[in-house]
Design a protein around this motif. Structure first.
Motif, PDB file in Angstrom:
ATOM      1  N   PRO A  83      -3.925  -8.383  10.354  1.00 26.97           N
ATOM      2  CA  PRO A  83      -2.515  -8.034  10.544  1.00 26.97           C
ATOM      3  C   PRO A  83      -1.570  -8.960   9.774  1.00 26.97           C
ATOM      4  N   GLN A  84      -1.868 -10.262   9.769  1.00 26.52           N
ATOM      5  CA  GLN A  84      -1.019 -11.193   9.039  1.00 26.52           C
ATOM      6  C   GLN A  84      -1.118 -10.977   7.538  1.00 26.52           C
ATOM      7  N   ALA A  85      -2.312 -10.672   7.063  1.00 26.53           N
ATOM      8  CA  ALA A  85      -2.474 -10.387   5.642  1.00 26.53           C
ATOM      9  C   ALA A  85      -1.688  -9.138   5.258  1.00 26.53           C
ATOM     10  N   THR A  86      -1.722  -8.126   6.120  1.00 21.63           N
ATOM     11  CA  THR A  86      -0.992  -6.890   5.835  1.00 21.63           C
ATOM     12  C   THR A  86       0.512  -7.132   5.857  1.00 21.63           C
ATOM     13  N   ALA A  87       0.957  -7.988   6.760  1.00 23.90           N
ATOM     14  CA  ALA A  87       2.376  -8.334   6.809  1.00 23.90           C
ATOM     15  C   ALA A  87       2.810  -9.038   5.525  1.00 23.90           C
ATOM     16  N   LEU A  88       1.985  -9.959   5.040  1.00 27.82           N
ATOM     17  CA  LEU A  88       2.296 -10.650   3.791  1.00 27.82           C
ATOM     18  C   LEU A  88       2.304  -9.678   2.613  1.00 27.82           C
ATOM     19  N   ALA A  89       1.386  -8.723   2.662  1.00 30.36           N
ATOM     20  CA  ALA A  89       1.317  -7.736   1.586  1.00 30.36           C
ATOM     21  C   ALA A  89       2.566  -6.868   1.549  1.00 30.36           C
ATOM     22  N   ALA A  90       3.177  -6.624   2.712  1.00 28.36           N
ATOM     23  CA  ALA A  90       4.379  -5.785   2.771  1.00 28.36           C
ATOM     24  C   ALA A  90       5.511  -6.366   1.945  1.00 28.36           C
ATOM     25  N   ALA A  91       5.535  -7.675   1.812  1.00 25.47           N
ATOM     26  CA  ALA A  91       6.601  -8.318   1.039  1.00 25.47           C
ATOM     27  C   ALA A  91       6.319  -8.308  -0.453  1.00 25.47           C
ATOM     28  N   LEU A 115      -3.091  -8.149  -2.520  1.00 25.13           N
ATOM     29  CA  LEU A 115      -1.676  -8.375  -2.811  1.00 25.13           C
ATOM     30  C   LEU A 115      -1.206  -9.751  -2.359  1.00 25.13           C
ATOM     31  N   VAL A 116      -1.881 -10.315  -1.378  1.00 24.97           N
ATOM     32  CA  VAL A 116      -1.489 -11.628  -0.859  1.00 24.97           C
ATOM     33  C   VAL A 116      -1.738 -12.718  -1.897  1.00 24.97           C
ATOM     34  N   GLY A 117      -2.742 -12.519  -2.742  1.00 22.88           N
ATOM     35  CA  GLY A 117      -3.028 -13.496  -3.787  1.00 22.88           C
ATOM     36  C   GLY A 117      -3.780 -14.720  -3.301  1.00 22.88           C
ATOM     37  N   ASN A 118      -4.499 -14.566  -2.197  1.00 15.66           N
ATOM     38  CA  ASN A 118      -5.270 -15.685  -1.639  1.00 15.66           C
ATOM     39  C   ASN A 118      -6.743 -15.294  -1.598  1.00 15.66           C
ATOM     40  N   PRO A 119      -7.547 -15.748  -2.568  1.00 13.52           N
ATOM     41  CA  PRO A 119      -8.948 -15.336  -2.612  1.00 13.52           C
ATOM     42  C   PRO A 119      -9.766 -15.819  -1.417  1.00 13.52           C
ATOM     43  N   VAL A 120      -9.359 -16.915  -0.796  1.00 14.71           N
ATOM     44  CA  VAL A 120     -10.068 -17.392   0.393  1.00 14.71           C
ATOM     45  C   VAL A 120      -9.892 -16.394   1.539  1.00 14.71           C
ATOM     46  N   LEU A 121      -8.661 -15.965   1.750  1.00 14.28           N
ATOM     47  CA  LEU A 121      -8.380 -14.971   2.782  1.00 14.28           C
ATOM     48  C   LEU A 121      -9.127 -13.672   2.491  1.00 14.28           C
ATOM     49  N   ALA A 122      -9.105 -13.245   1.233  1.00 13.68           N
ATOM     50  CA  ALA A 122      -9.792 -12.012   0.860  1.00 13.68           C
ATOM     51  C   ALA A 122     -11.285 -12.106   1.140  1.00 13.68           C
ATOM     52  N   THR A 123     -11.879 -13.243   0.825  1.00  8.96           N
ATOM     53  CA  THR A 123     -13.308 -13.419   1.064  1.00  8.96           C
ATOM     54  C   THR A 123     -13.623 -13.433   2.547  1.00  8.96           C
ATOM     55  N   LEU A 124     -12.803 -14.110   3.333  1.00  5.71           N
ATOM     56  CA  LEU A 124     -13.027 -14.145   4.777  1.00  5.71           C
ATOM     57  C   LEU A 124     -12.990 -12.741   5.371  1.00  5.71           C
ATOM     58  N   LEU A 125     -12.043 -11.927   4.929  1.00  2.00           N
ATOM     59  CA  LEU A 125     -11.947 -10.577   5.464  1.00  2.00           C
ATOM     60  C   LEU A 125     -13.105  -9.707   4.978  1.00  2.00           C
ATOM     61  N   GLU A 126     -13.593  -9.945   3.781  1.00  2.46           N
ATOM     62  CA  GLU A 126     -14.769  -9.227   3.313  1.00  2.46           C
ATOM     63  C   GLU A 126     -15.981  -9.595   4.168  1.00  2.46           C
ATOM     64  N   THR A 176       7.788   0.859   3.650  1.00  3.87           N
ATOM     65  CA  THR A 176       9.119   0.434   4.107  1.00  3.87           C
ATOM     66  C   THR A 176       9.341  -1.058   3.897  1.00  3.87           C
ATOM     67  N   ARG A 177       8.284  -1.753   3.449  1.00  3.06           N
ATOM     68  CA  ARG A 177       8.329  -3.217   3.285  1.00  3.06           C
ATOM     69  C   ARG A 177       8.654  -3.923   4.602  1.00  3.06           C
ATOM     70  N   ASP A 178       8.290  -3.296   5.702  1.00 10.34           N
ATOM     71  CA  ASP A 178       8.559  -3.852   7.031  1.00 10.34           C
ATOM     72  C   ASP A 178       7.333  -4.643   7.475  1.00 10.34           C
ATOM     73  N   ALA A 179       7.394  -5.961   7.346  1.00 11.08           N
ATOM     74  CA  ALA A 179       6.241  -6.805   7.642  1.00 11.08           C
ATOM     75  C   ALA A 179       5.770  -6.695   9.094  1.00 11.08           C
ATOM     76  N   PRO A 180       6.661  -6.786  10.097  1.00  8.23           N
ATOM     77  CA  PRO A 180       6.201  -6.651  11.490  1.00  8.23           C
ATOM     78  C   PRO A 180       5.552  -5.296  11.756  1.00  8.23           C
ATOM     79  N   ALA A 188       2.104  -5.272  10.204  1.00 17.30           N
ATOM     80  CA  ALA A 188       1.178  -6.050  11.024  1.00 17.30           C
ATOM     81  C   ALA A 188       0.753  -5.269  12.250  1.00 17.30           C
ATOM     82  N   ALA A 189       1.696  -4.577  12.877  1.00 18.36           N
ATOM     83  CA  ALA A 189       1.384  -3.798  14.073  1.00 18.36           C
ATOM     84  C   ALA A 189       0.425  -2.655  13.766  1.00 18.36           C
ATOM     85  N   ALA A 190       0.636  -2.003  12.630  1.00 15.49           N
ATOM     86  CA  ALA A 190      -0.245  -0.901  12.252  1.00 15.49           C
ATOM     87  C   ALA A 190      -1.664  -1.401  11.996  1.00 15.49           C
ATOM     88  N   ALA A 191      -1.775  -2.553  11.322  1.00 17.45           N
ATOM     89  CA  ALA A 191      -3.096  -3.125  11.069  1.00 17.45           C
ATOM     90  C   ALA A 191      -3.752  -3.591  12.366  1.00 17.45           C
TER      91      ALA A 191
END
Length: 241
Positions: A102-110, A150-161, A198-202, A205-208
């Motif tokens: 959810p936090q990654a998706t929120a960051l991606a919204a921006a 979209l977040v640009g953090n390969p560590v986060l991407a790997t953890l989610l994979e 909508t670029r709505d981060a909250p 996050a809720a949808a994710a």
């Protein structure tokens, strides 16, 4: 501690101390073995183990080097542990995904662009036309991977994979009503895409969160009727064995 384990820890310590910096070539086998007080066979075993951990890399005809030591590279070795997880371990992986995605998706919204939205739209359109579970799984992974990228953090991407591998997803679909599963997962994906647009981060996050939470509850409860298994692709965790 076994001799090989001691050698592994010693080489790790040399890397941490900077004696063997990232990208550096290991000394010749006989030299390093003498330095560590090891037989060459024990050293070879230690090196093989460190290569498997992605700490060292071998270059054919050139020797063995310390890897780039980038966190996402080292974490990738945990994928197998996630692939074989079942029961409680699978639920725990889902919990980690619920904390991160959810936090990654929120960051991606921006950061999402119109081009990104078009890519995600195309993936979902192909999802709707998927004829097999395998096709849907590949597209599902592509959808989430693009968002996290979209977040640009390969560590986060790997953890989610790691906490949501293809193997886990394939194992989850055994015996469930795939028609209902396709429909449920697709609705959740559409909600995420709508929130991103909508670029709505909250809201993103809720949808994710909704996308992952239902399957976590199902997995933690030991499963429900096959026809009502929620969001089978949302977490893809191995809860069916």
């Amino acid at each position: 501690m076994a001799v090989t384990d001691e050698a592994i820890e010693t080489i790790k310590a040399m890397i941490v101390s900077g004696e063997l910096p990232e990208g550096s070539r290991l000394p010749k086998e006989e030299t390093l073995a003498a330095t560590l007080g090891l037989s060459r066979n024990s050293l070879r075993e230690a090196v093989r183990a460190l290569v498997a951990m992605r700490i060292l890399v071998t270059r054919q005809g050139d020797g063995t080097y310390v890897s780039s030591l980038e966190p996402h590279l080292l974490l990738d070795g945990l994928t197998f542990a996630a692939d074989v997880s079942q029961g409680r371990a699978a639920v725990q992986l889902l919990q980690v995904r619920r904390l991160l995605e959810p936090q990654a998706t929120a960051l991606a919204a921006a950061k999402v662009t119109e081009e990104d939205l078009a890519v995600l739209r195309e993936i979902l359109d192909r999802c709707a036309e998927a004829e097999t579970a395998e096709q849907f799984i590949e597209l599902d992974m592509a959808f989430h991977r693009h968002i996290v990228g979209l977040v640009g953090n390969p560590v986060l991407a790997t953890l989610l994979e790691i906490v949501s591998t293809r193997t886990q997803r394939v194992r989850l679909i055994r015996g469930i009503d795939t028609t209902a599963a396709f429909s449920s997962a697709h609705r959740e994906h559409e909600a995420i895409l709508a929130a991103l647009s909508t670029r709505d981060a909250p809201l993103a996050a809720a949808a994710a969160m909704s996308h992952v939470a239902a399957v976590e509850q199902w997995a933690a409860g030991g499963g429900v009727s096959r026809s009502t298994a929620p969001e089978w692709l949302a977490g893809g965790e191995s809860v069916t064995g």
